[in-house]
Motif scaffolding. Structure first.
Motif, PDB file in Angstrom:
ATOM      1  N   LEU A  51      31.570  78.696   0.518  1.00  0.00           N
ATOM      2  CA  LEU A  51      30.279  79.194   0.069  1.00  0.00           C
ATOM      3  C   LEU A  51      30.575  80.300  -0.935  1.00  0.00           C
ATOM      4  N   VAL A  52      30.441  80.009  -2.222  1.00  0.00           N
ATOM      5  CA  VAL A  52      31.020  80.879  -3.248  1.00  0.00           C
ATOM      6  C   VAL A  52      29.972  81.496  -4.177  1.00  0.00           C
ATOM      7  N   LEU A  53      30.414  82.532  -4.873  1.00  0.00           N
ATOM      8  CA  LEU A  53      29.599  83.174  -5.903  1.00  0.00           C
ATOM      9  C   LEU A  53      29.982  82.638  -7.274  1.00  0.00           C
ATOM     10  N   PHE A  54      28.990  82.579  -8.178  1.00  0.00           N
ATOM     11  CA  PHE A  54      29.198  82.103  -9.546  1.00  0.00           C
ATOM     12  C   PHE A  54      28.907  83.238 -10.528  1.00  0.00           C
ATOM     13  N   GLY A  55      29.828  83.449 -11.458  1.00  0.00           N
ATOM     14  CA  GLY A  55      29.607  84.467 -12.465  1.00  0.00           C
ATOM     15  C   GLY A  55      28.395  84.173 -13.341  1.00  0.00           C
ATOM     16  N   PHE A  56      28.103  82.898 -13.565  1.00  0.00           N
ATOM     17  CA  PHE A  56      26.985  82.508 -14.425  1.00  0.00           C
ATOM     18  C   PHE A  56      25.686  83.152 -13.956  1.00  0.00           C
ATOM     19  N   GLU A  57      25.459  83.156 -12.653  1.00  0.00           N
ATOM     20  CA  GLU A  57      24.208  83.700 -12.119  1.00  0.00           C
ATOM     21  C   GLU A  57      24.119  85.199 -12.351  1.00  0.00           C
ATOM     22  N   GLN A  58      25.245  85.906 -12.210  1.00  0.00           N
ATOM     23  CA  GLN A  58      25.254  87.341 -12.497  1.00  0.00           C
ATOM     24  C   GLN A  58      24.872  87.593 -13.948  1.00  0.00           C
ATOM     25  N   GLY A  59      25.451  86.802 -14.861  1.00  0.00           N
ATOM     26  CA  GLY A  59      25.143  86.966 -16.272  1.00  0.00           C
ATOM     27  C   GLY A  59      23.699  86.648 -16.600  1.00  0.00           C
ATOM     28  N   ARG A  60      23.187  85.582 -15.994  1.00  0.00           N
ATOM     29  CA  ARG A  60      21.802  85.173 -16.267  1.00  0.00           C
ATOM     30  C   ARG A  60      20.817  86.253 -15.826  1.00  0.00           C
TER      31      ARG A  60
ATOM     32  N   LEU B  92      30.698  74.933  -2.989  1.00  0.00           N
ATOM     33  CA  LEU B  92      31.511  74.333  -4.042  1.00  0.00           C
ATOM     34  C   LEU B  92      32.812  73.840  -3.419  1.00  0.00           C
ATOM     35  N   PHE B  93      33.165  72.569  -3.698  1.00  0.00           N
ATOM     36  CA  PHE B  93      34.360  71.992  -3.089  1.00  0.00           C
ATOM     37  C   PHE B  93      35.135  71.141  -4.086  1.00  0.00           C
TER      38      PHE B  93
ATOM     39  N   LYS C 142      41.109  71.315  -8.017  1.00  0.00           N
ATOM     40  CA  LYS C 142      42.370  70.613  -7.834  1.00  0.00           C
ATOM     41  C   LYS C 142      43.513  71.597  -8.052  1.00  0.00           C
ATOM     42  N   ASP C 143      44.468  71.597  -7.128  1.00  0.00           N
ATOM     43  CA  ASP C 143      45.595  72.525  -7.168  1.00  0.00           C
ATOM     44  C   ASP C 143      45.143  73.970  -7.001  1.00  0.00           C
ATOM     45  N   LYS C 144      43.953  74.147  -6.407  1.00  0.00           N
ATOM     46  CA  LYS C 144      43.470  75.486  -6.066  1.00  0.00           C
ATOM     47  C   LYS C 144      42.992  75.443  -4.614  1.00  0.00           C
ATOM     48  N   ALA C 145      41.977  76.199  -4.276  1.00  0.00           N
ATOM     49  CA  ALA C 145      41.449  76.218  -2.910  1.00  0.00           C
ATOM     50  C   ALA C 145      40.518  75.038  -2.668  1.00  0.00           C
ATOM     51  N   ILE C 146      40.300  74.725  -1.401  1.00  0.00           N
ATOM     52  CA  ILE C 146      39.452  73.596  -1.008  1.00  0.00           C
ATOM     53  C   ILE C 146      38.007  73.831  -1.407  1.00  0.00           C
ATOM     54  N   GLY C 147      37.498  75.026  -1.127  1.00  0.00           N
ATOM     55  CA  GLY C 147      36.103  75.315  -1.422  1.00  0.00           C
ATOM     56  C   GLY C 147      35.556  76.378  -0.505  1.00  0.00           C
TER      57      GLY C 147
ATOM     58  N   PRO D 118      30.234  68.026   6.984  1.00  0.00           N
ATOM     59  CA  PRO D 118      29.024  67.548   7.652  1.00  0.00           C
ATOM     60  C   PRO D 118      27.911  67.317   6.638  1.00  0.00           C
ATOM     61  N   ASP D 119      26.987  66.436   6.960  1.00  0.00           N
ATOM     62  CA  ASP D 119      25.900  66.104   6.029  1.00  0.00           C
ATOM     63  C   ASP D 119      25.109  67.340   5.606  1.00  0.00           C
ATOM     64  N   SER D 120      24.960  68.298   6.506  1.00  0.00           N
ATOM     65  CA  SER D 120      24.176  69.497   6.206  1.00  0.00           C
ATOM     66  C   SER D 120      24.775  70.303   5.058  1.00  0.00           C
ATOM     67  N   ILE D 121      26.095  70.214   4.877  1.00  0.00           N
ATOM     68  CA  ILE D 121      26.776  70.903   3.780  1.00  0.00           C
ATOM     69  C   ILE D 121      26.994  69.962   2.608  1.00  0.00           C
ATOM     70  N   ASN D 122      27.410  68.740   2.893  1.00  0.00           N
ATOM     71  CA  ASN D 122      27.716  67.763   1.851  1.00  0.00           C
ATOM     72  C   ASN D 122      26.522  67.506   0.932  1.00  0.00           C
ATOM     73  N   SER D 123      25.333  67.480   1.510  1.00  0.00           N
ATOM     74  CA  SER D 123      24.126  67.186   0.726  1.00  0.00           C
ATOM     75  C   SER D 123      23.762  68.299  -0.248  1.00  0.00           C
ATOM     76  N   LYS D 124      24.266  69.521   0.012  1.00  0.00           N
ATOM     77  CA  LYS D 124      23.951  70.664  -0.834  1.00  0.00           C
ATOM     78  C   LYS D 124      25.101  71.061  -1.752  1.00  0.00           C
ATOM     79  N   ALA D 125      26.258  70.429  -1.547  1.00  0.00           N
ATOM     80  CA  ALA D 125      27.472  70.887  -2.216  1.00  0.00           C
ATOM     81  C   ALA D 125      27.590  70.417  -3.649  1.00  0.00           C
ATOM     82  N   ILE D 126      28.302  71.204  -4.447  1.00  0.00           N
ATOM     83  CA  ILE D 126      28.727  70.834  -5.792  1.00  0.00           C
ATOM     84  C   ILE D 126      30.210  70.509  -5.697  1.00  0.00           C
ATOM     85  N   PHE D 127      30.605  69.392  -6.328  1.00  0.00           N
ATOM     86  CA  PHE D 127      32.007  68.978  -6.257  1.00  0.00           C
ATOM     87  C   PHE D 127      32.643  69.118  -7.633  1.00  0.00           C
ATOM     88  N   ILE D 128      33.823  69.733  -7.651  1.00  0.00           N
ATOM     89  CA  ILE D 128      34.440  70.098  -8.917  1.00  0.00           C
ATOM     90  C   ILE D 128      35.354  69.002  -9.462  1.00  0.00           C
ATOM     91  N   ASP D 129      35.720  68.014  -8.633  1.00  0.00           N
ATOM     92  CA  ASP D 129      36.540  66.916  -9.122  1.00  0.00           C
ATOM     93  C   ASP D 129      36.252  65.658  -8.300  1.00  0.00           C
TER      94      ASP D 129
END
Length: 330
Positions: free
Chosen positions: A266-275, A305-306, A259-264, A319-330
């Motif tokens: 296909l993104v990278l997560f720092g958590f995975e790099q750390g793990r 991530l959206f 919210k009040d940032k970008a729409i979303g 589209p369903d192909s993306i929506n079904s796999k997406a993580i929603f932040i708000d």
């Protein structure tokens, strides 16, 4: 046995369990700072694997906020922290830590694990060192651009990608596009701009439609400085940019979405790099394997991530192909 000897023996026996229980010590040298969302994310990844069995210490080089002229001196301070602590292993977070400290650690036998590296480790003279390995970070720029074109109401013809002029940004441009600032991806004309000043960044945002762009992507924006050469907080940059853009904004990293940032995207997560880096560190310290034989490894391929509120603002339906796999932040 004298009374003094007995007391000494008893004291020694009491101390033995404490010695046996001492946890291996890992020093994490961060290129940036712990208020930075990327660092927070990868530290959570590190601690999810290491927190119970290892003692973790941290040093923040803070190279996002201080002038580049001070980066080397921060590297010297990080090296002194290593000398003072004498850890069992060092983790180097992101390119600047590896740039300023990698060659020095390469001359030691201490096991070192890096993470979040956008450049080729060869550039830091650590690629063949037996005591060093780690995790590479490869932003999903081309895949994100191709993905965006599948769900925008009107397929974009031109997109602007904005970066600051940090070490990471320059490396991404070099590694992904060979240094070119204008490229064609999936039929979309991309223009990439590296900005050092806040006023230049704002000027680009204010003229998006006028220049014929259909969308904008926020890359890295954490080293921008104002007209008084003062660092502009990243949260201020992203909030202002999202509010003032006249075209849909997207992002490459998890910290730029919301919210009040970008729409979303296909993104990278720092958590995975750390793990992944933590798993390498744990393997090295528990098996005595040669670090170089374990890698380097490349982080995850990205996740959708959206922000629901931003999707609604721009009237975008996934589209369903993306929506079904997406993580929603708000």
């Amino acid at each position: 046995m004298t009374k003094l000897s007995r007391l000494f023996t008893i004291s020694l026996l009491l101390l033995l369990p404490l010695v046996a229980m001492a946890k291996p010590h890992i020093l994490v040298i961060e290129s940036y700072h712990q208020e930075y969302a990327w660092d927070q994310s990868y530290i959570k990844g590190l601690e999810s694997v290491l927190a119970d069995d290892y003692q973790l210490s941290y040093f923040q080089m803070d190279t996002k906020r201080i002038p580049s002229s001070r980066h080397r001196s921060r590297g010297e301070m990080a090296w002194q922290r290593y000398l003072d602590l004498k850890p069992d292993l060092v983790i180097l977070g992101d390119d600047n830590a590896l740039k300023y400290l990698g060659p020095r650690f390469a001359k030691t036998k201490l096991p070192v694990v890096y993470l979040g590296i956008n450049n080729n480790p060869r550039s830091y003279h650590v690629h063949q060192r037996k005591n060093i390995t780690g995790v590479l970070e490869r932003p999903l720029i081309k895949r994100t651009v191709a993905t965006v074109s599948t769900f925008m109401n009107e397929p974009p013809k031109r997109m602007l990608i904005l970066f600051d002029d940090s070490t990471t940004s320059k490396t991404v441009l070099k590694e992904t596009f060979g240094g070119n600032t204008q490229v064609n991806v999936s039929g979309i004309k991309l223009e990439l701009r590296l900005m050092s000043s806040w006023s230049e960044w704002q000027d680009s945002i204010n003229h998006l439609e006028e220049e014929g762009f259909d969308a904008v992507v926020f890359g890295l924006y954490h080293t921008l400085r104002d007209d008084k050469n003062k660092h502009v907080p990243a949260e201020q940059v992203i909030a202002w940019s999202a509010k003032n853009t006249s075209v849909p904004p997207f992002g490459f990293w998890d910290f730029s979405i919301g919210k009040d940032k970008a729409i979303g995207g296909l993104v990278l997560f720092g958590f995975e790099q750390g793990r992944l880096a933590a798993e390498l560190a744990h393997t090295i310290l528990t098996t005595n394997v040669v670090p170089h034989s374990l890698g380097p490894k490349t982080g995850e391929k990205g996740r959708y991530l959206f922000s629901r509120s931003q999707l609604e603002r721009y009237n975008i339906t996934l589209p369903d192909s993306i929506n079904s796999k997406a993580i929603f932040i708000d």
